[in-house]
Structure formats: C-alpha cells, structure tokens
Design a protein around this motif. Structure first.
Motif, PDB file in Angstrom:
ATOM      1  N   MET B 242      69.720  38.022  49.802  1.00 55.74           N
ATOM      2  CA  MET B 242      70.380  39.326  49.889  1.00 55.74           C
ATOM      3  C   MET B 242      69.482  40.415  50.449  1.00 55.74           C
ATOM      4  O   MET B 242      69.977  41.389  51.005  1.00 55.74           O
ATOM      5  CB  MET B 242      70.893  39.741  48.508  1.00 55.74           C
ATOM      6  CG  MET B 242      72.138  38.981  48.085  1.00 55.74           C
ATOM      7  SD  MET B 242      73.491  39.240  49.251  1.00 55.74           S
ATOM      8  CE  MET B 242      74.432  37.758  49.006  1.00 55.74           C
ATOM      9  N   ILE B 243      68.180  40.262  50.267  1.00 54.24           N
ATOM     10  CA  ILE B 243      67.280  41.342  50.689  1.00 54.24           C
ATOM     11  C   ILE B 243      67.476  41.753  52.144  1.00 54.24           C
ATOM     12  O   ILE B 243      67.597  42.948  52.436  1.00 54.24           O
ATOM     13  CB  ILE B 243      65.809  40.974  50.382  1.00 54.24           C
ATOM     14  CG1 ILE B 243      65.567  41.126  48.873  1.00 54.24           C
ATOM     15  CG2 ILE B 243      64.842  41.855  51.157  1.00 54.24           C
ATOM     16  CD1 ILE B 243      64.165  40.757  48.454  1.00 54.24           C
ATOM     17  N   PRO B 244      67.512  40.840  53.108  1.00 56.63           N
ATOM     18  CA  PRO B 244      67.704  41.297  54.491  1.00 56.63           C
ATOM     19  C   PRO B 244      68.985  42.110  54.679  1.00 56.63           C
ATOM     20  O   PRO B 244      69.004  43.088  55.433  1.00 56.63           O
ATOM     21  CB  PRO B 244      67.774  40.008  55.319  1.00 56.63           C
ATOM     22  CG  PRO B 244      67.446  38.897  54.422  1.00 56.63           C
ATOM     23  CD  PRO B 244      67.353  39.369  53.030  1.00 56.63           C
ATOM     24  N   VAL B 248      69.218  45.924  55.975  1.00 58.04           N
ATOM     25  CA  VAL B 248      69.961  46.258  57.195  1.00 58.04           C
ATOM     26  C   VAL B 248      71.062  47.279  56.907  1.00 58.04           C
ATOM     27  O   VAL B 248      71.210  48.284  57.610  1.00 58.04           O
ATOM     28  CB  VAL B 248      70.587  44.984  57.804  1.00 58.04           C
ATOM     29  CG1 VAL B 248      71.642  45.343  58.825  1.00 58.04           C
ATOM     30  CG2 VAL B 248      69.518  44.138  58.454  1.00 58.04           C
ATOM     31  N   TYR B 249      71.815  47.059  55.853  1.00 52.95           N
ATOM     32  CA  TYR B 249      72.918  47.972  55.576  1.00 52.95           C
ATOM     33  C   TYR B 249      72.434  49.313  55.064  1.00 52.95           C
ATOM     34  O   TYR B 249      73.068  50.344  55.283  1.00 52.95           O
ATOM     35  CB  TYR B 249      73.912  47.327  54.607  1.00 52.95           C
ATOM     36  CG  TYR B 249      74.754  46.255  55.269  1.00 52.95           C
ATOM     37  CD1 TYR B 249      74.748  44.940  54.810  1.00 52.95           C
ATOM     38  CD2 TYR B 249      75.540  46.571  56.375  1.00 52.95           C
ATOM     39  CE1 TYR B 249      75.520  43.974  55.436  1.00 52.95           C
ATOM     40  CE2 TYR B 249      76.293  45.598  57.011  1.00 52.95           C
ATOM     41  CZ  TYR B 249      76.283  44.312  56.539  1.00 52.95           C
ATOM     42  OH  TYR B 249      77.037  43.359  57.166  1.00 52.95           O
ATOM     43  N   TRP B 250      71.313  49.286  54.392  1.00 47.58           N
ATOM     44  CA  TRP B 250      70.754  50.557  53.940  1.00 47.58           C
ATOM     45  C   TRP B 250      70.343  51.400  55.157  1.00 47.58           C
ATOM     46  O   TRP B 250      70.648  52.588  55.224  1.00 47.58           O
ATOM     47  CB  TRP B 250      69.552  50.275  53.033  1.00 47.58           C
ATOM     48  CG  TRP B 250      69.104  51.455  52.239  1.00 47.58           C
ATOM     49  CD1 TRP B 250      69.619  52.711  52.226  1.00 47.58           C
ATOM     50  CD2 TRP B 250      68.025  51.460  51.318  1.00 47.58           C
ATOM     51  NE1 TRP B 250      68.954  53.506  51.347  1.00 47.58           N
ATOM     52  CE2 TRP B 250      67.955  52.763  50.776  1.00 47.58           C
ATOM     53  CE3 TRP B 250      67.110  50.498  50.876  1.00 47.58           C
ATOM     54  CZ2 TRP B 250      67.004  53.121  49.818  1.00 47.58           C
ATOM     55  CZ3 TRP B 250      66.170  50.866  49.932  1.00 47.58           C
ATOM     56  CH2 TRP B 250      66.112  52.164  49.416  1.00 47.58           C
ATOM     57  N   ALA B 277      71.033  56.724  46.679  1.00 45.31           N
ATOM     58  CA  ALA B 277      72.343  56.205  46.267  1.00 45.31           C
ATOM     59  C   ALA B 277      72.805  55.093  47.195  1.00 45.31           C
ATOM     60  O   ALA B 277      73.378  54.093  46.760  1.00 45.31           O
ATOM     61  CB  ALA B 277      73.368  57.341  46.251  1.00 45.31           C
ATOM     62  N   GLN B 278      72.548  55.262  48.484  1.00 53.08           N
ATOM     63  CA  GLN B 278      72.967  54.235  49.436  1.00 53.08           C
ATOM     64  C   GLN B 278      72.244  52.922  49.171  1.00 53.08           C
ATOM     65  O   GLN B 278      72.844  51.838  49.197  1.00 53.08           O
ATOM     66  CB  GLN B 278      72.700  54.686  50.868  1.00 53.08           C
ATOM     67  CG  GLN B 278      73.635  55.765  51.336  1.00 53.08           C
ATOM     68  CD  GLN B 278      73.332  56.203  52.751  1.00 53.08           C
ATOM     69  OE1 GLN B 278      72.189  56.171  53.185  1.00 53.08           O
ATOM     70  NE2 GLN B 278      74.354  56.615  53.476  1.00 53.08           N
ATOM     71  N   GLY B 279      70.960  53.032  48.906  1.00 52.11           N
ATOM     72  CA  GLY B 279      70.200  51.815  48.614  1.00 52.11           C
ATOM     73  C   GLY B 279      70.741  51.121  47.368  1.00 52.11           C
ATOM     74  O   GLY B 279      70.933  49.894  47.339  1.00 52.11           O
ATOM     75  N   MET B 280      71.024  51.917  46.356  1.00 50.28           N
ATOM     76  CA  MET B 280      71.552  51.326  45.128  1.00 50.28           C
ATOM     77  C   MET B 280      72.931  50.719  45.364  1.00 50.28           C
ATOM     78  O   MET B 280      73.301  49.720  44.740  1.00 50.28           O
ATOM     79  CB  MET B 280      71.618  52.402  44.030  1.00 50.28           C
ATOM     80  CG  MET B 280      70.245  52.828  43.543  1.00 50.28           C
ATOM     81  SD  MET B 280      70.321  54.220  42.407  1.00 50.28           S
ATOM     82  CE  MET B 280      70.915  53.405  40.934  1.00 50.28           C
ATOM     83  N   THR B 281      73.695  51.340  46.263  1.00 53.08           N
ATOM     84  CA  THR B 281      75.010  50.792  46.585  1.00 53.08           C
ATOM     85  C   THR B 281      74.880  49.440  47.264  1.00 53.08           C
ATOM     86  O   THR B 281      75.651  48.513  46.983  1.00 53.08           O
ATOM     87  CB  THR B 281      75.773  51.748  47.520  1.00 53.08           C
ATOM     88  OG1 THR B 281      75.810  53.030  46.927  1.00 53.08           O
ATOM     89  CG2 THR B 281      77.182  51.257  47.770  1.00 53.08           C
ATOM     90  N   ALA B 282      73.893  49.326  48.157  1.00 49.89           N
ATOM     91  CA  ALA B 282      73.707  48.047  48.844  1.00 49.89           C
ATOM     92  C   ALA B 282      73.365  46.960  47.830  1.00 49.89           C
ATOM     93  O   ALA B 282      73.876  45.836  47.897  1.00 49.89           O
ATOM     94  CB  ALA B 282      72.623  48.174  49.909  1.00 49.89           C
TER      95      ALA B 282
END
Lengths: 446, 387
Positions: B242-244, B248-250, B277-282
C-alpha cells in the motif's frame, strides 16, 4: 432455426442469471442505491440557517435591518457578535452556519443615499447561507425602504392605507414552478435514478462481456459460437426485459415512496424508456466486448459518474459546459434521457417537445447496436475464440464441454486500458458483491 | 522480462515497495489509475465548471403592455449578467410550455396597461415564474430577477421624487434607501464553481484511490502470486503493497490542493493541516480497500462494494445540502467515508483559518480507520495451494 434461438436464450440467461456479480449489481445495486442516494437529502429542505450578525453601526436603522433579516424565512439570527473573530468562533462551535457584517456608518450612508454593503461569511453550506442572506438582505432592505417611504408619504399627508398600497411604482410577484417546495429529493432523485439505471446496466453488460472475453482467451469458452447478431438480439432482449421491471420499480414504487410528482402518462414514458434501455444495453454490450476481464467495467463506469452528473444539465446549466465536453456527453444515453424524463415527468412537457431527445436515443441505439454487433462478430472470429469444435453455427450444439478455467500463469497482466474516457456512464451502482457460487473468474480472468 | 510474479520477496518492506512499483510497468490500467487518468478526470471536472459564475441563463418575457416602460424593463433584465432574454412568447401559456421544455429558466409576465398603471400610481405587479426543478439555476435566476426589478422600481420612484421636487442627491435615498450589496468574506467572487470543484475533485480522488488500492490486492490473486506476496507476513506484505499508492495519491492530493490555491480559491488557513488530512485519508482508504477485499475475497465483488461505498459520497459531503440537516443514518454513513472528514477539514481551512482544536474530531475520525487494519491483516491468509 428456432432451436438455435432457444439454445442461445438458455445460454445467455444462464450466463447472466448465474453470475452473482451481475445479479447483485443489477438487482441489489438498483435497490440499494434507491435508498442510499436520496438519504442525505431526505429532509427535503434545509432548515433555517443559523446566522450571527455583527452590527458595527448599532443604529435604529441597522437594528431594524437585523429584525427584518431575522424575519426572513430561511434565516434565523441566533447571535450578535462583536467581531469577526467572535463570529468565527461560533462557527467552529457549530452554533451558526454563517454571519453578516453591517458596517459602521450604515445609517449615515443610507440617509445620504450612498451604496451600502453587507459582508457575508459562512462554512461548508456557505452557498446556501449566502443565497439565503442575499435574499434576506434584498427583502429586508426593500421592506425597510418601504417603511421609510410610507412614513414619509404619511408625513407628507397621504392616507396610510393608500401609502401602503402604493409605496413602490410596481410590485414583483415571484413564484417557483414544477418543484414548488424547492425540495432536494424532488430535485435530485428523478435525475439521479436515471443515471443509476444506466450505470448498473452498463456494469452488468460490461461484466458479462469481460467474463466472456476472459473465458475465450483462456480457452475455457463452453458456448457454441452463435452468430453475433443473434447474440446481440438475445442479450439485449434479456437485459431490457430485466430493466423494464427495474424502471417500474423506480418510476413507480420509488417515486411513490418519495412522493415525487409524476406528470407523464405511462405511454409517454414508454416512448423514452424503450430507446433509453436499448441505447444503454447496446452501449453496454459494445463496452463489454472490449473488456478483457471482469473487473474493468465496474471501474470505468464508476469513474464516469461524476462527469456525467455535471454535464447532464440539472445541476450546472448546459450552456455553461464547454462544447467539447457537452459533445462527448451527448454520446451517452443518460444525457438526453435525464432531460427527457425530467421534462416529461417533473416539468409537464409534452411528448412532442422532447422528440429530438427521443431521436437522439434511437440514433445512439442504432450506432451502438452496429458497434456491438461488429465487436461481437470480431470477437467470435478471433483465433482465441474457438474452444469448442465448431458445430453448425445455427444449430443447437450437443452438450458443450465445460473446461475448467485455466490457471492464471499463462496470461499476462492486463495491458489494455479501457478505451473510453470520462464520457462513460457513471453510475457506480454496484450493489454488495455476489457470493462465491458463480464460477470464480478472478484468477482466470485476464 | 521482469514479471511481477516474483514468488517471494526477500527482505522486508523496501523490496515489497519496489515489487509493487515494478508491477506498474506491466499493468496499463493500474498505471493509468495512478497517473494520467485521475488527472484527466480532475481537469475535465474543473473544465466543466470553468465558467464559474452563472451567467446568461435564458429567460422569457411576455410583454402584454408593449410600452416604453415595459421595453425598458426587458432591456434591464437582459442587461443583468445572470440573465439573457432569449424568448418573447406571445402568451403566458406559450411561455409555460417553453419552461416545461427547459428552453427558458424563468418567465416574466408584464401585465396589460403596465405603464399606465405605474404612471397613475396604482403599483401593478410583475409576475415571474422560475424553474424550481433545477433548484440551483432557478434560485440564481430568481435572485437576479428580484434584484433587477426592485432596482428598476427604485429608479422609477427616484424619477418621481425628482418630478415631485426633491433635490438630486436626495432622490436615490428617497426612492430605495437600502440597496445592499453583498460581499462574500470567503470567496473572491460569487463563483459557484468555488463551491463545487473543491468538493467534487476530492470525491473523485477517493474513488480513484480505492480502485487503485483494490486492484493492487486483487492482482496478486489474479496473477497467482498471492502466497508469494504474503510470505513476509500479512502485515508487512499489505503495508509494503500500500505504501507506494499512499505516496502517489498523497502527492496527487497536494497537487490539486496547490491548484486550488493557484486557480483563485485561496486557502486562508493552514496548508499543512489539509495535507496532513490528505495523507491520513490515503492511509484510511488503503485500510478500507483491504477490508473490502477480504470481506468477499474476490476483486469484482469487492469493486461492487467499493462502488456502493464511494459512489454516492459526493452528496454526503455536505456542500450541496448541509450535513447538519441530514438524518442520523446519513450522518452515520458519512462518518464511515474518509473523504467526508477530509473535505470538512479542507473547507475549514479554505473558508476560514480554523485552528486545530476545532477540527480535532475530524482528524480523530481519520485516525480511527486504523482499527480496521488488524481485521484486514488477520484475514490475509495464504491459499491452500498456490494458484
């Protein structure tokens, strides 16, 4: 020949009705979304927006304005704040949705006949707050102006009743039609339901096509090769029949349940329903014929939902949508269909008025029908298509040998991006997933 | 050729990450989902709303008076930016028909003897019907009509006041003492797109994210590399995979956030908070993607679930209809979708510079999604035989 049709019908029906993903998307999805999509709007009309007022003028005139703003139906003035910071704190505590600032010298500017400004701020529902405050301010201002003028007229000797009748040169009487309560369920449901029907149907046919392609490629195709045109006819017939039932569920039961008004007769609706379902089904079959595996159709359709919603004209006016996007959207059945159904059912238009939209749907049916036929034909003639010794194509073949899905090793990962861009159908209507009774294609499908 | 079907990645997280990134070379759809496809969709959505302000909406006017005054009224309405007089029906019935066919968004009816009655001080009424079916367009048109007509009425009153002997500076004050202009504190202009675009794009981002992450898990089953993938342990395998995507989405999220700021929708508050927040959402989406997969153990079915989960999410955001007016069930469902919390945080920073303590609940909700991770990891088991 007749037996060929029956065999085809049985084969198609088996492929469709035993596929859990298709069945759950089509039936489960349509039912689930009929509850999920309207859910946020189920209170129909937002309550009065709670607003604070920062009255920096604190004159008799500004206090009157605040009273008039409070009297407006859509606004409740619940607090008086001393500063913007104080008001923003109230927003954070979710006690208000927005605030209005009356500047200093409000009274002085009015008496001098200078333009006055009210500042408005809000949170997530800002647009709603702003719109309501704009109306409130206009009405309050007009009422305040009326009060002043009537006062002057009376002071100048006019009879108060006459003054009250004639304080302005002419009056304005503004009324909404078609959705007189401006209810959000009535706004969203009739349009979105059309999209849901399209998207679930596109996913259903797309998954079917992808499954067939994957089976064929894996050499596990257990069907006798029926001619493409017959497959097209039978597959279309089955899906359209299923969806006529679902249309009745939506436009009959669901509309009743949500008390959505319906002005069109069943006959008039049928004129739109039939080409709409045909256009979507043929588009879906064409889409399915291009899908190398089972899981792609859902994704493509899901991604296209939002663009299709906003180019269909019920949220954002179509004359403001850039031409190329509108042109692309015109290829998708939901675009004319949403307009046609809304105009017929919600807005009381006559069938003659929406005929151009009906024609557009038939044109799409013709185009996608030909495309689907050609794609099915090409697929059935490809080298990987022949898995069963070819019996007579039209005759009922003997019991086909069902080969087990080949293991995945020999297939490459999918490297065919779906051919369609954002103009694909959007409705991501997938219902809860099917249970694992159907053949498991997740490893064979590639 | 380097097939992603490496049977067992040795070494830990890093090699898993590399393995996942390498797999993109062979999967054009997946590559599309993490690169050009979402960006193209974002651009298309932005383009749809690029006009920004609602202008030139067609309306019809039935002029039963045909006088100087009525013609003035028509000109004034046509001059309003929001409106454009596109139809002059001969009767109200004809105009109504045009409204039913969505040819015009509103119908204004000027009665007989309008000018005569105005001159005699009889205060006749101008009636306007506006389309309530398309609420947003209808309301914009209604507001514009009301403002134009009341301004015109005020001008006439002013003229009368002048004729009655009032001095010039006093005349506007006498006519329409309050003509309030509104300035929005948090928008640069009355740009409808400002509301929708910063909500629509994150909603689509959520959809794309969950698809990409689901595909990543499903691919292992499809390619028969499931057991090999899980060899380092379910937690490591899942995290490494999941990390990549999270990264990428972050990055994609940061990019569209910057685009919002550049395209004239400034962020008044903290960029950092939104980015966090975006990072946590990803991360939350990755966990939920894993959950949706293990619940049904089949990619097409989990995609159905993902569609039910994310497709309607735009309506639940609370931008088109306030969240405070949603029923409890809707609020509950809303809390289960990560992007709803993210957009709350985003709006709090865009419309006002809310401090962290005000949006702590939203951050807490995003962090809570991690409790689902053990459920995912527990269900990620090797298959009985390596298919």
């Amino acid at each position: 020949m007749k037996s060929g049709w029956i065999a085809l019908l049985r084969t198609e029906a088996r492929d469709i009705f035993t596929d859990k993903v298709i069945m759950l998307t089509v039936f489960g999805g349509v039912v689930l979304y009929s509850f999920l999509y309207p859910l946020p709007y189920s209170r129909q009309v937002p309550r009065n927006q709670r607003v604070a007022v920062i009255d920096l003028d604190d004159s008799s005139l500004s206090r009157s304005l605040v009273r008039w703003i409070d009297a407006t139906p859509e606004i409740d003035v619940v607090a008086a704040a001393g500063s913007i910071a104080e008001a923003e704190a109230l927003i954070e505590r979710r006690q208000i949705a927005g605030f209005v600032v009356i500047r200093e010298n409000f009274r002085r500017d009015i008496l001098l006949g200078r333009p006055v400004t009210l500042a408005v701020a809000g949170d997530a529902a800002f647009f709603l707050v702003y719109g309501a405050v704009a109306e409130a301010a206009a009405t309050a201002g007009a009422t305040l102006g009326a009060t002043i003028k009537v006062g002057r007229m009376v002071a100048g000797g006019a009879d108060i009743k006459a003054a009250a009748d004639r304080w302005t040169s002419f009056g304005s009487n503004v009324r909404p039609v078609f959705n007189t309560i401006l209810g959000y369920v009535f706004y969203v449901v009739p349009a979105v339901f059309v999209l849901i029907l399209q998207q679930t149907l596109l996913i259903g046919t797309g998954v079917l096509g992808g499954t067939r392609n994957a089976l064929r490629r894996a050499g596990a195709d257990d069907r006798p090769p029926f001619p493409a045109w017959k497959t097209l006819v039978v597959r279309t017939g089955i899906f359209v029949s299923i969806y006529i039932v679902l249309v009745l569920y939506y436009f009959g039961f669901c509309f009743q349940f949500y008390q959505v008004p319906r002005h069109a007769s069943v006959g008039d609706l049928a004129w739109v329903v039939l080409p709409f379902l045909l256009a979507v089904t043929t588009l879906g079959i064409a889409l399915g014929a291009l899908m190398p595996r089972r899981d792609l159709a859902t994704q493509i359709v899901l991604l296209s939902s939002l663009p299709l919603v906003f180019t269909s004209g019920f949220v954002w006016p179509t004359h403001l949508v850039p031409g190329p996007l509108l042109f692309l959207a015109g290829f998708i059945p939901s675009t004319p269909a949403i307009q046609a159904f809304l105009r017929l059912n919600q807005m009381g238009a006559g069938l003659d008025q929406i005929m151009p939209l009906v024609t557009q749907l038939w044109a799409q049916t013709l185009g996608y029908g030909l495309l689907a036929w050609w794609l099915l034909h090409r697929a059935s003639e490809g080298p990987e298509a022949v898995a069963v010794p070819a019996a007579g194509t039209e005759e009922e073949s003997d019991e086909p040998v069902i080969e087990p899905p080949a293991p995945a090793e020999e297939t490459r990962p999918d490297d065919e991006p779906p051919p369609r861009g954002p103009s694909d159908g959007d409705e991501p209507e997938d219902p809860p997933p099917a249970d694992p009774d159907g053949p498991d294609f997740s490893s064979a499908a590639s | 050729m380097d097939q992603p079907r490496v049977s067992g990645p040795s070494g830990g997280l890093f090699s898993l990450i590399v393995r996942e990134v390498r797999s993109w070379r062979h999967d054009a759809w997946q590559l599309a989902l993490i690169s050009w496809l979402p960006l193209a969709l974002f651009a298309a959505l932005w383009w749809i709303f690029s006009a920004g302000i609602v202008t030139d909406v067609g309306i019809g006017i039935v002029d039963l008076d045909d006088s100087t005054l009525s013609r003035t009224l028509i000109r004034r309405l046509d001059a309003a930016p929001v409106l454009e007089v596109t139809l002059r029906p001969l009767s109200a019935a004809e105009g109504r028909r045009a409204m039913s066919n969505a040819e015009i968004a509103a119908l204004v009816v000027i009665p007989y003897d309008f000018q005569a009655r105005v001159t005699r001080g009889l205060s006749p009424d101008v009636t306007t019907f506006y389309n309530g079916q398309f609420i947003l367009i209808g309301k914009a048109v209604k507001t514009a009509v009301v403002q134009t007509l009341s301004t015109l009425a005020g001008t006439i009153d002013g003229g009368k006041a002048l004729a009655g002997g009032a001095a010039l500076p006093q005349a506007p004050g006498l006519a329409a003492p309050v003509v309030p202009q509104l300035t929005p504190l948090s928008n640069v202009s009355m740009d409808y797109a400002l509301f929708l675009v910063p909500a629509v794009i994150p909603a689509l981002w959520q959809v794309v994210m969950i698809l990409g992450m689901l595909n990543a898990v499903g691919r292992e089953r499809r390619m028969g590399t499931w057991n090999g993938w899980l060899e380092p342990g379910a937690f490591t395998a899942f995290t490494g995979k999941m990390i990549p995507y999270i990264v990428v989405y972050w990055v994609m999220g940061i990019v569209f956030l910057l685009a919002f700021d550049l395209l004239g929708w400034p962020i008044r508050g903290s960029f950092g908070l939104i980015i966090l927040a975006q990072g946590m959402t990803a991360v939350a989406t990755a966990v939920m993607a894993g959950f949706l997969y293990v619940v049904v153990d089949d990619l097409p079915r989990s995609l159905s679930l993902a569609a039910a989960y994310t497709a309607p999410s735009f309506a639940f955001l609370g931008v088109t209809f306030p969240a405070t007016d949603m029923p409890t069930l809707a609020l509950f469902w809303r809390s289960l979708i990560p992007i709803c919390h993210t957009v709350d945080i985003q709006i709090s920073q865009m419309s006002r510079a809310a401090p962290l303590r005000a949006i702590l609940p939203e951050f807490g909700a995003l962090a809570l999604f991690l409790v689902v991770l053990p459920l995912v990891v527990v269900r990620l088991k090797p298959l009985p035989e390596d298919r």
